[in-house]
Each structure stands twice: as structure tokens, then as C-alpha cells.
Design a protein around this motif. Structure first.
Motif, short mmCIF file in Angstrom:
data_model
loop_
_atom_site.label_atom_id
_atom_site.label_comp_id
_atom_site.label_asym_id
_atom_site.label_seq_id
_atom_site.Cartn_x
_atom_site.Cartn_y
_atom_site.Cartn_z
N LEU A 1 -23.63 -2.37 20.78
CA LEU A 1 -22.84 -2.80 19.64
C LEU A 1 -22.63 -1.62 18.71
O LEU A 1 -23.54 -0.79 18.54
CB LEU A 1 -23.58 -3.89 18.85
N HIS A 2 -21.47 -1.52 18.12
CA HIS A 2 -21.24 -0.51 17.09
C HIS A 2 -20.33 -1.08 16.01
O HIS A 2 -19.50 -1.95 16.26
CB HIS A 2 -20.66 0.78 17.69
N GLU A 3 -20.54 -0.58 14.80
CA GLU A 3 -19.78 -1.08 13.67
C GLU A 3 -18.34 -0.59 13.71
O GLU A 3 -18.06 0.55 14.09
CB GLU A 3 -20.42 -0.65 12.35
N LYS B 1 -19.09 -5.78 13.97
CA LYS B 1 -19.53 -4.95 15.08
C LYS B 1 -18.79 -5.40 16.33
O LYS B 1 -18.28 -6.52 16.38
CB LYS B 1 -21.03 -5.05 15.26
N GLU C 1 -28.95 -4.49 19.76
CA GLU C 1 -27.73 -3.71 19.57
C GLU C 1 -27.66 -2.52 20.52
O GLU C 1 -26.58 -2.17 20.99
CB GLU C 1 -27.63 -3.22 18.12
N ARG D 1 -23.80 -12.03 14.67
CA ARG D 1 -24.69 -10.98 15.16
C ARG D 1 -26.11 -11.33 14.70
O ARG D 1 -26.62 -10.84 13.71
CB ARG D 1 -24.26 -9.62 14.61
#
Length: 147
Positions: free
Chosen positions: A57-59, A80, A52, A46
Motif C-alpha cells: 500500500l502507498h499513499e 492509499k 501495508e 484501511r
């Protein structure tokens, strides 16, 4: 091939980075396998140049939170995930503030390679292995592109 699992590991993947021979090859290889019913997972770093918000994108909290040792230093691993539009393929991103926050991929503004690219590659490789273990997903084939 339908029951196979293929892990694609690449330092670059379209559409998250500009189109190059490497980023296109990684994407097209995964897309072709996925379209044939193969279970695929894609991993890439990343980098700070990846937007993001635009790529959504997300964790993934259940996968993040462990530390990896690189050069005798504990470094936090953040995972992510995003989906490639229209393809329904998930891409997992290996993240770490120290190694991947900078707004460049491999070189600085003077086109000189970062002195820690070796450590970044080691962190990325270890991150992929540990994340695949946590996913409890054993690939039959591993494709590695770049780095």
C-alpha cells in the motif's frame, strides 16, 4: 458492458482481510467485471490489521489531504492504493488514524462492537464519494457490500 464503469465499495475484500462470504463476494464480483473489460475501482477501509508492507500500500498524495466532517469534527482523509496480485485491479483504501488504526475490524477483543462503528461507516462512505470526485471518474454502476 465493455464501456461501463463499476465502483465496488466494500467493508471487506480478499486478499487484504481473511476470507469471509462478504470479502470473497466483493473480490469475485469485481474480478468478474474486470475480466470482461469493465473499468473497475474497489474501495475499502484501511483497517490496522492490513499489512501495508506485504500488500504494498502507498499513499496517493494528490487524493489525500482533505478533511471530512463527522459528528461536527474535522477528520483528515488519507487515501492509499494497492493492486491485487495477478488481477491488475487497483484497490483504494480510505484511512484515518482515529477510525481505522486499531488492530481489529468491527469488534474489540471481547467481541463487542466498537461504539464508533457508525461514525467509521459515515467517514468511509464520505471518503469514497469525495475520492471518486477527485479521481474525476463517474461510475455507471455502484456495488456496495457490507457495513
Amino acid at each position: 458492458m465493455k464501456d461501463k464503469r463499476i465502483l465496488f465499495v466494500s467493508s471487506e475484500v480478499v486478499p487484504y482481510l481473511p476470507e469471509t462470504e462478504l470479502s470473497s463476494t466483493a473480490f469475485i464480483s469485481a474480478k468478474n467485471a474486470h475480466s470482461k473489460g469493465v473499468q473497475t475501482r474497489i474501495f475499502m477501509p484501511r483497517y490496522g490489521v492490513i499489512n501495508e508492507r506485504r500488500h504494498q500500500l502507498h499513499e496517493v498524495i494528490r487524493l489525500s489531504g482533505m478533511n471530512l466532517v463527522v459528528n461536527d469534527i474535522d477528520m483528515p482523509l488519507i487515501i492509499k492504493v494497492a493492486s491485487i496480485p495477478k488481477e491488475r485491479m487497483q484497490v483504494y483504501f480510505i484511512d484515518n488514524e482515529e477510525y481505522f488504526k486499531r488492530k481489529a475490524v468491527f469488534t474489540d477483543e471481547d467481541d463487542k462492537l466498537f461504539s464508533d462503528n457508525d461514525e467509521r461507516a459515515i467517514f468511509f462512505a464520505k471518503g469514497v464519494v469525495e475520492t471518486v470526485k477527485k479521481l474525476n471518474w463517474a461510475p455507471d454502476i455502484i456495488h456496495i457490500h457490507g457495513w
